[in-house]
Design an enzyme around this catalytic site. Structure first.
Site, mmCIF file in Angstrom:
data_model
loop_
_atom_site.group_PDB
_atom_site.id
_atom_site.type_symbol
_atom_site.label_atom_id
_atom_site.label_comp_id
_atom_site.label_asym_id
_atom_site.label_seq_id
_atom_site.Cartn_x
_atom_site.Cartn_y
_atom_site.Cartn_z
ATOM 1 N N GLU A 287 0.819 -1.215 0.000
ATOM 2 C CA GLU A 287 0.000 0.000 0.000
ATOM 3 C C GLU A 287 0.849 1.260 0.000
ATOM 4 O OE1 GLU A 287 -3.097 0.287 2.984
ATOM 5 O OE2 GLU A 287 -4.453 -0.939 1.802
ATOM 6 N N HIS A 308 8.658 -26.517 -1.496
ATOM 7 C CA HIS A 308 7.989 -27.601 -2.227
ATOM 8 C C HIS A 308 6.822 -27.080 -3.049
ATOM 9 C CE1 HIS A 308 10.259 -30.803 -0.117
ATOM 10 N NE2 HIS A 308 10.436 -29.796 0.735
ATOM 11 N N LYS A 422 -14.004 -0.051 -4.045
ATOM 12 C CA LYS A 422 -15.101 0.346 -3.146
ATOM 13 C C LYS A 422 -16.188 1.058 -3.937
ATOM 14 C CE LYS A 422 -12.338 1.107 1.019
ATOM 15 N NZ LYS A 422 -11.831 2.152 1.899
HETATM 16 O O1 PA5 Z 1 -3.283 1.036 6.020
HETATM 17 C C1 PA5 Z 1 -4.373 1.533 5.839
HETATM 18 O O2 PA5 Z 1 -4.582 2.740 5.972
HETATM 19 C C2 PA5 Z 1 -5.556 0.661 5.470
HETATM 20 O O3 PA5 Z 1 -5.165 -0.648 5.261
HETATM 21 C C3 PA5 Z 1 -6.594 0.682 6.580
HETATM 22 O O4 PA5 Z 1 -6.023 0.226 7.761
HETATM 23 C C4 PA5 Z 1 -7.782 -0.199 6.201
HETATM 24 O O5 PA5 Z 1 -8.310 0.179 4.960
HETATM 25 C C5 PA5 Z 1 -8.882 -0.097 7.264
HETATM 26 O O6 PA5 Z 1 -9.314 1.204 7.417
HETATM 27 P P1 PA5 Z 1 -10.149 1.674 8.676
HETATM 28 O O7 PA5 Z 1 -9.331 1.481 9.888
HETATM 29 O O8 PA5 Z 1 -10.484 3.094 8.423
HETATM 30 O O9 PA5 Z 1 -11.393 0.797 8.721
#
Ligand code: PA5
Length: 446
Positions: A287, A308, A422
């Site tokens: 990310e 394996h 989303k």
């Molecule tokens: O690293 C990040 O920002 C994302 O992976 C969030 O943790 C994830 O999308 C969950 O978001 P939230 O805590 O707002 O539900």
């Protein structure tokens, strides 16, 4: 020092000149981070978190963890992405991947929900909870993420049915924004105890906040020691000289390898307990770096298991990858290989040897094989699987990720790409405001 980078298995891919050439860029990225002038600079709270954290809340986390330990058999942690991976990684790494089944364990079973949209996953967990006392920790910084919000609806209904609204309120703990957001408002209205995801800490950098610390403390892990590990890593990696700073060295090597065509990094560990740590790492790097058409694709394996399966590809397939091997120096356990008087499997040459010794020998053999197969290997030698080492490693990876992101020229602290699915999902599900997109997508599947 709990962590040491060993660069002996890079197989000639990195020269002193390569390091000298890139080091200016790495130092510039480090300064950008330290001066807090780079992209995403409103999300840098994690840098000082190991020393600058809310001590009152820290004490409240420990207190809540004790109450949870005393009042439930099952603790359900609801969250997705950065809101659950760090906690799960810590529990499995420090305790065991089969933590829930540890014989004689005095702490509650811990399950993670709201990290998929699977009816089966949720139903299976509901069945596990039948006839048992349950507490829930809903973790969502935004408070609006679909997966955890749906799971929270389901578990709130379960708790209210089981304990009544009053009883349920003492069993629900919310970790979310300190002031704003649906979840904060809802929790205050319903009297749930709340913990804070600091404004300036993004989900994937939040394991050392209440997001990770509450579930980790419930599992009986010493969170003071974990913070101490992170503190010591923070001290160790402030050094500017790349020769004395393994964090900068890791950044430099992976970026040099990327420029030489190695666009896939495999985090390899020889302990099944590190599987979720690898998942946490993949999210952190995926990310943070994968944007604007750039980045190193993060992947992971557990060896010798995956020798394996993916081992064949790594040894012999398209040469696009490098490995970062997590070498855990001290095993949590000792197991001596028994002697067989009939020596049916011809393995008596191993009898009396500790299995961890054999595991390490497999690692060494694989390091030679993979480097011979033209896969450069970075080795990260970690002292052990203690909470201290976990905290140290977490800080190492977070800091390296941020500096590496700046070296690549991306903002490591946003995740614009996550929104695309989303939007489409909401449009297809008929959410208000998405009518136009729904029409467009419907045409595409006709
Ligand atoms: O690293 C990040 O920002 C994302 O992976 C969030 O943790 C994830 O999308 C969950 O978001 P939230 O805590 O707002 O539900």
């Amino acid at each position: 020092m709990a962590l040491k980078l060993n660069d002996k298995f890079l197989n000639g891919y990195i020269s002193k000149e390569d390091i000298d050439t890139i080091s200016g860029e790495v130092y510039a990225a480090q300064s950008l981070l330290n001066s807090r002038t780079g992209a995403g600079n409103d999300f840098l709270g994690w840098i000082d978190l190991p020393v600058d954290y809310d001590k009152d809340e820290f004490a409240r986390i420990k207190d809540a963890a004790k109450r949870i330990q005393n009042s439930c058999d099952v603790f359900v942690v609801i969250g997705i992405g950065g809101s659950y991976l760090g906690a799960r990684a810590a529990i499995e790494f420090v305790k065991s991947p089969v933590y829930n089944n540890i014989p004689g364990k005095k702490t509650p079973d811990i399950y993670f929900a709201g990290n998929s949209i699977s009816a089966s996953a949720l139903n299976d967990l509901l069945k596990i909870c039948e006839g048992r006392d349950v507490c829930v920790n809903v973790v969502s910084k935004s408070g609006t993420t679909t997966e955890p919000a749906v799971a929270f609806r389901v578990f709130r209904a379960l708790l209210e049915q089981k304990y009544g609204k009053e009883g349920a309120k003492d069993r629900i703990f919310a970790t979310t924004d300190k002031a704003k957001g649906t979840l904060k408002k809802f929790s205050d209205e319903n009297g749930y105890e709340t913990f804070v995801v600091p404004d300036d800490v993004g989900g994937r950098f939040s394991v050392l906040t209440a997001v990770g610390l509450l579930p980790i403390a419930v599992a009986g892990i010493d969170i003071d020691s974990m913070m101490k590990g992170a503190q010591d890593a923070r001290d160790a990696y402030t050094k500017a000289n790349i020769d004395e700073n393994d964090c900068l060295k890791y950044v430099a090597i992976r970026n040099i390898l990327l420029r030489k065509g190695k666009s896939l990094e495999i985090l390899a560990a020889y302990e099944p307990a590190a599987q979720m740590l690898c998942e946490w790492w993949k999210q952190l790097y995926g990310e943070s770096e994968g944007k604007d058409g750039k980045g190193i694709y993060p992947s992971s394996v557990i060896f010798s298991t995956d020798l394996h399966s993916l081992g064949q590809f790594i040894q012999d397939g398209t040469r696009m990858m490098f490995e970062t091997v997590l070498d855990i120096k001290k095993s949590n356990d000792e197991l001596l290989i028994p002697f067989d008087p009939d020596n049916v499997d011809k393995l008596n040459f191993l009898s009396g040897k500790d299995l961890d010794f054999v595991n390490h020998t497999a690692m060494l053999g694989t390091l030679f094989a993979h480097t011979d197969g033209n896969v450069p290997n970075i080795v990260l030698e970690l002292e052990d699987r203690s909470e201290y080492s976990f905290g140290y490693l977490v800080y190492f990876f977070e800091l390296a990720c941020a500096i590496s992101g700046y070296t690549l020229g991306v903002n490591p602290f946003n995740q614009p790409g996550v929104e695309s699915y989303k939007k489409n999902m909401f449009a297809l599900l008929g959410k208000e405001g998405y009518e136009e997109l729904r029409e467009e997508l419907t045409k595409r599947i006709k």
